[in-house]
Design an enzyme around this catalytic site. Structure first.
Site, mmCIF file in Angstrom:
data_model
loop_
_atom_site.group_PDB
_atom_site.id
_atom_site.type_symbol
_atom_site.label_atom_id
_atom_site.label_comp_id
_atom_site.label_asym_id
_atom_site.label_seq_id
_atom_site.Cartn_x
_atom_site.Cartn_y
_atom_site.Cartn_z
ATOM 1 N N THR A 34 0.834 -1.205 0.000
ATOM 2 C CA THR A 34 0.000 0.000 0.000
ATOM 3 C C THR A 34 0.863 1.247 0.000
ATOM 4 O O THR A 34 1.982 1.237 0.483
ATOM 5 C CB THR A 34 -0.897 0.052 1.253
ATOM 6 O OG1 THR A 34 -1.549 1.318 1.323
ATOM 7 C CG2 THR A 34 -0.093 -0.143 2.539
ATOM 8 N N TYR A 82 -1.967 -1.274 10.182
ATOM 9 C CA TYR A 82 -2.037 -1.776 8.807
ATOM 10 C C TYR A 82 -0.753 -1.452 8.041
ATOM 11 O O TYR A 82 -0.107 -2.336 7.474
ATOM 12 C CB TYR A 82 -3.256 -1.140 8.137
ATOM 13 C CG TYR A 82 -3.362 -1.225 6.652
ATOM 14 C CD1 TYR A 82 -3.085 -0.111 5.859
ATOM 15 C CD2 TYR A 82 -3.785 -2.387 6.016
ATOM 16 C CE1 TYR A 82 -3.213 -0.167 4.481
ATOM 17 C CE2 TYR A 82 -3.920 -2.446 4.636
ATOM 18 C CZ TYR A 82 -3.637 -1.326 3.877
ATOM 19 O OH TYR A 82 -3.778 -1.374 2.507
HETATM 20 N N1 LIG Z 1 -7.965 -0.293 -3.477
HETATM 21 C C1 LIG Z 1 -6.944 0.489 -3.145
HETATM 22 O O1 LIG Z 1 -6.923 1.681 -3.441
HETATM 23 C C2 LIG Z 1 -5.753 -0.070 -2.390
HETATM 24 C C3 LIG Z 1 -4.824 0.849 -1.960
HETATM 25 C C4 LIG Z 1 -3.688 0.355 -1.307
HETATM 26 C C5 LIG Z 1 -3.529 -1.004 -1.105
HETATM 27 N N2 LIG Z 1 -4.450 -1.859 -1.549
HETATM 28 C C6 LIG Z 1 -4.213 -3.288 -1.321
HETATM 29 O O2 LIG Z 1 -4.647 -4.035 -2.465
HETATM 30 C C7 LIG Z 1 -5.192 -5.300 -2.047
HETATM 31 C C8 LIG Z 1 -6.597 -5.461 -2.608
HETATM 32 O O3 LIG Z 1 -7.342 -4.358 -2.183
HETATM 33 P P1 LIG Z 1 -8.891 -4.201 -2.579
HETATM 34 O O4 LIG Z 1 -9.153 -2.743 -2.652
HETATM 35 O O5 LIG Z 1 -9.231 -5.071 -3.722
HETATM 36 O O6 LIG Z 1 -9.578 -4.760 -1.243
HETATM 37 P P2 LIG Z 1 -10.842 -5.727 -1.070
HETATM 38 O O7 LIG Z 1 -11.141 -5.730 0.377
HETATM 39 O O8 LIG Z 1 -11.892 -5.357 -2.035
HETATM 40 O O9 LIG Z 1 -10.261 -7.162 -1.514
HETATM 41 C C9 LIG Z 1 -9.519 -7.970 -0.645
HETATM 42 C C10 LIG Z 1 -10.026 -9.397 -0.833
HETATM 43 O O10 LIG Z 1 -9.219 -10.275 -0.052
HETATM 44 C C11 LIG Z 1 -10.058 -11.268 0.491
HETATM 45 N N3 LIG Z 1 -9.445 -11.827 1.705
HETATM 46 C C12 LIG Z 1 -9.081 -11.152 2.819
HETATM 47 N N4 LIG Z 1 -8.586 -12.008 3.727
HETATM 48 C C13 LIG Z 1 -8.622 -13.246 3.164
HETATM 49 C C14 LIG Z 1 -8.251 -14.540 3.594
HETATM 50 N N5 LIG Z 1 -7.741 -14.758 4.812
HETATM 51 N N6 LIG Z 1 -8.425 -15.580 2.748
HETATM 52 C C15 LIG Z 1 -8.946 -15.384 1.515
HETATM 53 N N7 LIG Z 1 -9.333 -14.185 1.040
HETATM 54 C C16 LIG Z 1 -9.167 -13.134 1.865
HETATM 55 C C17 LIG Z 1 -11.351 -10.532 0.824
HETATM 56 O O11 LIG Z 1 -12.444 -11.424 0.914
HETATM 57 C C18 LIG Z 1 -11.476 -9.568 -0.356
HETATM 58 O O12 LIG Z 1 -12.267 -10.108 -1.392
HETATM 59 C C19 LIG Z 1 -5.110 -5.295 -0.518
HETATM 60 O O13 LIG Z 1 -3.938 -6.000 -0.137
HETATM 61 C C20 LIG Z 1 -4.971 -3.825 -0.147
HETATM 62 O O14 LIG Z 1 -4.215 -3.655 1.057
HETATM 63 C C21 LIG Z 1 -5.600 -1.443 -2.174
HETATM 64 O O1 LIG Z 2 -16.698 9.457 5.065
HETATM 65 C C1 LIG Z 2 -15.472 9.687 5.011
HETATM 66 C C2 LIG Z 2 -14.502 8.666 4.748
HETATM 67 C C3 LIG Z 2 -13.160 9.012 4.701
HETATM 68 N N1 LIG Z 2 -12.777 10.316 4.882
HETATM 69 C C4 LIG Z 2 -11.363 10.689 4.770
HETATM 70 O O2 LIG Z 2 -10.982 10.407 3.422
HETATM 71 C C5 LIG Z 2 -9.592 10.065 3.365
HETATM 72 C C6 LIG Z 2 -9.451 8.755 2.599
HETATM 73 O O3 LIG Z 2 -10.005 7.761 3.398
HETATM 74 P P1 LIG Z 2 -10.104 6.224 2.875
HETATM 75 O O4 LIG Z 2 -11.071 5.532 3.755
HETATM 76 O O5 LIG Z 2 -10.361 6.182 1.425
HETATM 77 O O6 LIG Z 2 -8.688 5.553 3.163
HETATM 78 P P2 LIG Z 2 -7.175 6.090 3.039
HETATM 79 O O7 LIG Z 2 -6.963 6.785 1.754
HETATM 80 O O8 LIG Z 2 -6.851 6.842 4.287
HETATM 81 O O9 LIG Z 2 -6.373 4.702 3.038
HETATM 82 C C7 LIG Z 2 -6.815 3.731 2.118
HETATM 83 O O10 LIG Z 2 -6.077 3.883 0.935
HETATM 84 C C8 LIG Z 2 -4.885 3.166 0.936
HETATM 85 C C9 LIG Z 2 -5.126 1.653 1.073
HETATM 86 O O11 LIG Z 2 -4.056 1.060 1.736
HETATM 87 C C10 LIG Z 2 -6.305 1.277 1.838
HETATM 88 O O12 LIG Z 2 -7.282 0.773 1.042
HETATM 89 C C11 LIG Z 2 -6.729 2.362 2.775
HETATM 90 O O13 LIG Z 2 -5.773 2.333 3.803
HETATM 91 C C12 LIG Z 2 -9.100 10.011 4.814
HETATM 92 O O14 LIG Z 2 -8.489 11.246 5.122
HETATM 93 C C13 LIG Z 2 -10.395 9.872 5.613
HETATM 94 O O15 LIG Z 2 -10.271 10.416 6.915
HETATM 95 C C14 LIG Z 2 -13.710 11.318 5.139
HETATM 96 O O16 LIG Z 2 -13.359 12.483 5.313
HETATM 97 N N2 LIG Z 2 -15.035 10.970 5.195
#
Ligand SMILES: NC(=O)c1ccc[n+]([C@@H]2O[C@H](COP(=O)([O-])OP(=O)(O)OC[C@H]3O[C@@H](n4cnc5c(N)ncnc54)[C@H](O)[C@@H]3O)[C@@H](O)[C@H]2O)c1
Ligand SMILES: O=c1ccn([C@@H]2O[C@H](COP(=O)(O)OP(=O)(O)O[C@H]3OC[C@@H](O)[C@H](O)[C@H]3O)[C@@H](O)[C@H]2O)c(=O)[nH]1
Length: 422
Positions: free
Chosen positions: A139, A185
């Site tokens: 992340t 995290y």
């Molecule tokens: N979406 C973003 O912007 C973002 C940003 C930074 C990091 N990431 C990372 O990317 C990855 C995917 O993120 P996402 O947004 O798709 O999240 P998400 O929560 O939509 O997907 C994660 C998936 O992992 C599965 N999972 C969790 N624990 C499990 C387990 N023990 N066994 C099997 N499956 C399991 C969940 O069921 C879920 O479907 C994560 O590692 C997250 O930390 C995402």
């Molecule tokens: O209702 C809301 C939700 C969120 N926020 C703010 O919006 C910003 C973004 O919040 P998000 O919940 O999207 O999460 P963050 O961007 O902080 O981190 C996320 O992006 C990086 C990935 O690792 C993870 O999926 C998550 O940690 C934060 O400053 C949060 O405080 C609001 O102001 N109002």
């Protein structure tokens, strides 16, 4: 449609069909990555997750053009003996599994640490012991806070990119104190990165680490009370979408001053496919994947989403579309935040020639169009249903529930009742 001609990679080498084990395939990123791989490549996917509702459309019927190239395994990697065998069967393992919603980090820190570090350990171990390639999702949060955020508020150095641009091979990881359990995290993600890097250095593990910078798009998280728990707190896109759908104020945590850069999921998975198909360019690297051109404060994001949603839904915005709320009230004790997240793009440009394409306005337009199409009707029905129940219990009037099917009145789900006030 998967092409039948031989596909070549950035170095002109043929891309041989791969078997890819995708752990967490049922999630937001996983579901888009499965779609892209099945539609554009000949690769086979072993999709592993606890849930599959976001990829059901890819699994449903044998008539699908990619039938046979995706198999779903309902597995929790915390305790399942099939994991090593599946890694051995695959050419490449992509690990997306995580608890990754900030509302959990300070309220469920143990689960968060286990999910992002302990549970990933066997995946790394089996890949290393079986000489299998690993793409691991970390992340952007591993950078924590910028160096500039510790300077005096009026310091001109805060405008110097050296104090805020986040670069994979030089930027430090700066977290808050232990009491700020939000960082459970990011710290777990940092440690698994370090373990993977050490497995590469000491045991030759072929790895790529991805640091996503706020990827957003359709199917991200859930809408509370519709396809997720009513009390659930998803990430900001879903929080703001939920408020817009329900014509409620968008809550700005600590005034929404934090800044983020957002990248469209469709752009981001293009970068991942380049990593998959260019191992010589991706192995051993950590990649920022984000869009430095899409930086906004959270307040600006709320304002833009309000404007876009008004256009998409045809409904006028609220007089007061936003309201400030303290992080303590919204997230509870132990919350802390990243002040700014601008990815340095040097390494991904050099290694993979990737750049994001979609502006924030355009990605919000397509995403909110999806949200409105998917959720607006259901929320309206639930709203009327709740109103009806209130009116009946408050004795305000009698209501004839007109059942749409012959079911008992116990299953008064909004989808199968209409009512008229007598
Ligand atoms: N979406 C973003 O912007 C973002 C940003 C930074 C990091 N990431 C990372 O990317 C990855 C995917 O993120 P996402 O947004 O798709 O999240 P998400 O929560 O939509 O997907 C994660 C998936 O992992 C599965 N999972 C969790 N624990 C499990 C387990 N023990 N066994 C099997 N499956 C399991 C969940 O069921 C879920 O479907 C994560 O590692 C997250 O930390 C995402
Ligand atoms: O209702 C809301 C939700 C969120 N926020 C703010 O919006 C910003 C973004 O919040 P998000 O919940 O999207 O999460 P963050 O961007 O902080 O981190 C996320 O992006 C990086 C990935 O690792 C993870 O999926 C998550 O940690 C934060 O400053 C949060 O405080 C609001 O102001 N109002």
């Amino acid at each position: 449609m998967a092409s039948s001609t031989v596909r070549i990679n950035l170095d002109g080498k043929p891309i041989n069909p791969l078997t890819i084990l995708m752990i967490g395939a049922g999630g937001f990123i996983g579901s888009h990555l499965c779609e892209k791989i099945l539609n554009e490549t000949p690769h086979k996917i072993l999709a592993l997750d606890v849930y599959n509702d976001k990829i059901k459309h890819l699994l449903e019927s044998d008539s699908l053009k990619w039938a046979g190239r995706i198999q779903f395994y309902r597995i929790n990697i915390k305790h399942d003996s099939r994991l090593e065998g599946l890694i051995k069967m695959s050419d490449l393992t992509i690990n997306l599994a995580a608890i990754c919603t900030p509302a959990d980090y300070n309220t469920r820190p143990l689960d968060t640490i286990y999910s992002n570090f302990i549970d990933a350990l066997p995946v790394v171990k089996y890949c290393s012991e079986n000489a299998k390639r690993l793409i691991h999702f970390s992340t952007c949060e591993v950078y924590g806070k910028t160096i500039g955020s510790f300077l005096p508020k009026d310091s001109p150095l805060r405008q110097d990119p050296a104090y805020y641009v986040l670069k994979e091979d030089t930027s430090p990881c700066i977290f808050g104190s232990i009491e700020k359990q939000r960082w459970s995290y990011a710290c777990a993600k940092q440690l698994i990165e370090r373990l993977i890097y050490a497995e590469g250095a000491e045991n030759g593990l072929e790895f790529t680490i991805v640091r996503p910078f706020n990827w957003i798009g359709p199917r991200m998280d859930f809408i509370p009370g519709v396809d997720g728990p009513s009390e659930g707190v998803p990430r900001v896109l879903a929080c703001f979408s939920n408020a817009l759908l329900r014509r409620e104020q968008l809550k700005l945590v600590d005034g929404g001053v934090s800044q983020r850069t957002f990248v469209y999921i469709k752009d981001a998975i293009e970068a991942v496919l380049l990593m998959i198909e260019n191992p010589d360019r991706a192995n051993g690297h950590i990649f920022n994947v984000g869009n430095p051109n899409n930086e906004v404060t959270v307040r600006q994001l709320a304002e833009m989403m309000t404007e876009v949603y008004s256009k998409v839904s045809g409904e006028p915005a609220l007089e007061q579309p936003t309201v400030d709320i303290s992080s303590k009230e919204f997230y509870g004790e132990g919350y802390d935040d990243s002040d700014k997240r601008i990815p340095d793009m040097t390494i991904i440009n050099k290694q993979l020639g990737w750049n994001p394409k979609t502006s924030l306005w355009d990605l919000l337009d397509s995403t909110l169009t999806y949200q409105h199409k998917t959720y607006a009707e259901a929320i309206k029905k639930r709203g009327l249903h709740v109103l009806a129940r209130y009116l009946v219990t408050a004795g305000k009037c009698c209501i004839n529930f007109v059942k749409r099917d012959a079911g008992a009145f116990t299953d008064l789900e909004p989808d199968n009742v209409g009512f008229k006030i007598c």
